[in-house]
Structures are given as C-alpha cells and as structure tokens.
Design a protein around this motif. Structure first.
Motif, PDB file in Angstrom:
ATOM      1  N   THR A 121      52.031  38.886  23.972  1.00 28.58           N
ATOM      2  CA  THR A 121      52.062  38.816  25.429  1.00 28.58           C
ATOM      3  C   THR A 121      51.459  40.071  26.031  1.00 28.58           C
ATOM      4  O   THR A 121      51.967  41.180  25.826  1.00 28.58           O
ATOM      5  CB  THR A 121      53.501  38.650  25.947  1.00 28.58           C
ATOM      6  N   LEU A 122      50.355  39.911  26.749  1.00 25.37           N
ATOM      7  CA  LEU A 122      49.755  41.013  27.498  1.00 25.37           C
ATOM      8  C   LEU A 122      50.751  41.397  28.586  1.00 25.37           C
ATOM      9  O   LEU A 122      51.104  40.573  29.433  1.00 25.37           O
ATOM     10  CB  LEU A 122      48.419  40.581  28.092  1.00 25.37           C
TER      11      LEU A 122
ATOM     12  N   MET B  66      48.330  42.415  36.864  1.00 25.16           N
ATOM     13  CA  MET B  66      47.841  41.098  36.450  1.00 25.16           C
ATOM     14  C   MET B  66      47.261  41.147  35.043  1.00 25.16           C
ATOM     15  O   MET B  66      46.298  40.484  34.712  1.00 25.16           O
ATOM     16  CB  MET B  66      46.829  40.554  37.459  1.00 25.16           C
ATOM     17  N   ASN B  67      47.906  41.999  34.207  1.00 22.30           N
ATOM     18  CA  ASN B  67      47.554  42.151  32.801  1.00 22.30           C
ATOM     19  C   ASN B  67      46.113  42.605  32.585  1.00 22.30           C
ATOM     20  O   ASN B  67      45.463  42.228  31.601  1.00 22.30           O
ATOM     21  CB  ASN B  67      47.843  40.851  32.036  1.00 22.30           C
TER      22      ASN B  67
ATOM     23  N   GLY C 216      48.177  30.925  35.356  1.00 18.71           N
ATOM     24  CA  GLY C 216      47.556  31.733  36.397  1.00 18.71           C
ATOM     25  C   GLY C 216      46.099  32.027  36.094  1.00 18.71           C
ATOM     26  O   GLY C 216      45.403  31.237  35.468  1.00 18.71           O
ATOM     27  N   THR C 217      45.649  33.188  36.526  1.00 15.82           N
ATOM     28  CA  THR C 217      44.227  33.533  36.471  1.00 15.82           C
ATOM     29  C   THR C 217      43.821  34.125  35.134  1.00 15.82           C
ATOM     30  O   THR C 217      44.495  34.992  34.589  1.00 15.82           O
ATOM     31  CB  THR C 217      43.883  34.547  37.583  1.00 15.82           C
ATOM     32  N   ALA C 218      42.697  33.642  34.613  1.00 18.74           N
ATOM     33  CA  ALA C 218      42.031  34.236  33.451  1.00 18.74           C
ATOM     34  C   ALA C 218      40.624  34.601  33.909  1.00 18.74           C
ATOM     35  O   ALA C 218      39.793  33.709  34.121  1.00 18.74           O
ATOM     36  CB  ALA C 218      41.994  33.269  32.276  1.00 18.74           C
TER      37      ALA C 218
ATOM     38  N   VAL D 260      43.285  39.426  34.057  1.00 17.27           N
ATOM     39  CA  VAL D 260      42.151  39.507  34.988  1.00 17.27           C
ATOM     40  C   VAL D 260      41.004  40.345  34.430  1.00 17.27           C
ATOM     41  O   VAL D 260      40.079  40.702  35.167  1.00 17.27           O
ATOM     42  CB  VAL D 260      42.598  40.059  36.355  1.00 17.27           C
ATOM     43  N   GLY D 261      41.045  40.640  33.132  1.00  9.70           N
ATOM     44  CA  GLY D 261      39.928  41.347  32.522  1.00  9.70           C
ATOM     45  C   GLY D 261      40.072  42.855  32.559  1.00  9.70           C
ATOM     46  O   GLY D 261      41.177  43.392  32.642  1.00  9.70           O
TER      47      GLY D 261
END
Length: 266
Positions: free
Chosen positions: A21-22, A28-29, A111-113, A66-67
C-alpha cells in the motif's frame, strides 16, 4: 513479511498474498524518493520469495497514486538538477520488477491513477476499480514524456493510436471509459469494495498453479514482442519447466480421478 512498515509503504501479508500500500494519503500517494526506494527494494525481495504467490498493489486514502511528487521535484530543480535521474534509479527498476514479477499482480485502483501512478497500475496483470477510478496520463501536462514503462504497457492494452491520444491529450479517463478501453479488468459499483475484491482475487490466484502463471507471463512478454520462432522456443522452454512440476503431476492425477486439483506452487 507480515506487518512490515516503511514510512511511506505498508507491507501486509495474508497467507501467500502480499498487499503493498502506497502510504502517503495526504499527498494522494505521490511518489517521493523514500516511497520509490521502498517500493523498488520491496519488489526485489518479493521477486525471490517463493512463499509469496500473489501481490496486491494499492493506495491509501482516496487516491491510488498521482505520480511523481512534484513538490520534491521542484526543490531538486531549484538545486540545479537538469536530468531526471530518478527514471534510471527508481522508475525503470520498479517497472522492470513489477512487469516481470513471476507471480500475479492485482492493482486495486481506487480513485486517481495519474502519471507514474497510472504506469504502475498498468503494469499489473489485473486492475480492479470503482466509480471514482480515473486514469490520467499526465506527463505531457508538465512537459514530460511518459515513463515507468507506459510506452510499453499502454499500447499493449489499448493499441498505439489510443495510447498516443491518451498520452498527447493527457485528459482524464473516467471509470466506465477505462473499462471500455481495457485499462480496467473489472469495475465495481462501490469504491470501498475495490481493495477487498482485489485481495480476494489475489488469494484465488495464489491458490493456483503459480509456476505455470509465471511461465505464461514470460511467454506473453516474448510472444507479443518477438517472432513466431521466439514464441515457440519460449513455449517449449516453459512446458519443459511446468511439465516437471509437482503441480502438473498432481493436476493430471486429479483429472484422471475426477477430483479438483490442489496446487502448491511447485
């Protein structure tokens, strides 16, 4: 490996399934150097741990990832950095290890990737999402080309023309569209069920013939990039390995006896 914790990466094990788990939910990781190093090194450990038979990749909080952490990157630019050394030091090794891991990988994409976060998800063998799942190939939005293997994974999933569109336009791809394009393997109706569903699916895979799974992954990597001769050679090598496993012999015996096989991953 149960309960191990790095500051920004949680590593949890249930039987033969490891969940990574990030763990930077407030950001947002976003991938800072600590998280990238923890992920790179943990994947290297999992690669050689034969007791781990499946992996789940997830993000804490309301986003998958989110990179690149652009705040950290901005500080490095201020210090005079002119090259993205992190690509060679972090992103390339992570992508190589994730893509070639000799066991199934399931991404729980809640969520967002975005950016390299999307790249990580697309390197998994399966991707499970929910209503809020969004992919964003965000690289061009900050004047960059793609990285973390996206120039390989994305066209394999959606074709070159669609991959070029997603990378050049860098617009969000919502959940249903992600499923239609093939970015998601499965779309659930409830975001809260994404991680449990991914873990349940990984447990199912972990109970399967994981030596054969590893061989199939390798076959497809060679078959999609090489010639028919390359594919046939890879298949012959794979069957030589799989044919000598206890799993294969047990499955044949179970078939003859009209019983359900039990696989031990050896």
């Amino acid at each position: 490996m149960t309960g191990l914790k790095a500051e920004s990466l949680l590593v949890d094990r249930t039987d033969a399934v490891v969940t990574l788990t990030l763990n930077r939910p407030d950001a947002m990781n976003a991938l800072d150097n600590d998280l990238k190093e923890a992920l790179r090194d943990t994947l290297a450990s999992i690669e050689v741990d034969k007791s781990v038979r499946a992996v789940v990749l997830a993000g804490a909080g309301n986003a998958f990832c989110v990179g690149q952490d652009l705040r950290e990157h901005a500080r490095e630019l201020e210090r005079g950095a002119t090259e993205l050394d992190t690509v060679r030091q972090h992103y390339n090794p992570i992508a190589q290890r994730l893509a070639s891991l000799p066991k199934p990988v399931v991404a729980a994409v809640r969520g967002t990737a975005a950016g390299a976060g999307a790249s990580l998800a697309l390197l998994a063998d399966f991707r499970i999402g929910g209503p809020r799942t969004t992919f964003l190939m965000a690289f061009a939005n900050v004047g960059l080309a793609g990285d973390t293997g996206i120039s390989w994974s994305l066209p394999h999933l959606v074709g070159r023309a669609r991959a070029l569109e997603l990378l050049l336009l860098a617009q969000p791809v919502r959940a249903q569209e992600s499923l239609d394009y093939g970015l998601l393997t499965k779309l659930l109706e409830d975001d809260d069920q994404v991680l449990p569903a991914a873990q349940e699916f990984a447990a199912r895979l972990a109970a399967g013939p994981t030596v054969a799974y590893a061989a199939i992954k390798r076959e497809l990597s060679i078959g999609t990039a090489g010639s028919l001769s390359d594919a046939l050679a890879a298949e012959a090598q794979a069957q030589a390995i799989c044919g000598s496993t206890a799993d294969h012999k047990a499955a044949v015996t179970a078939f003859v006896a009209k019983q359900k096989p039990v696989f031990d991953g050896r």
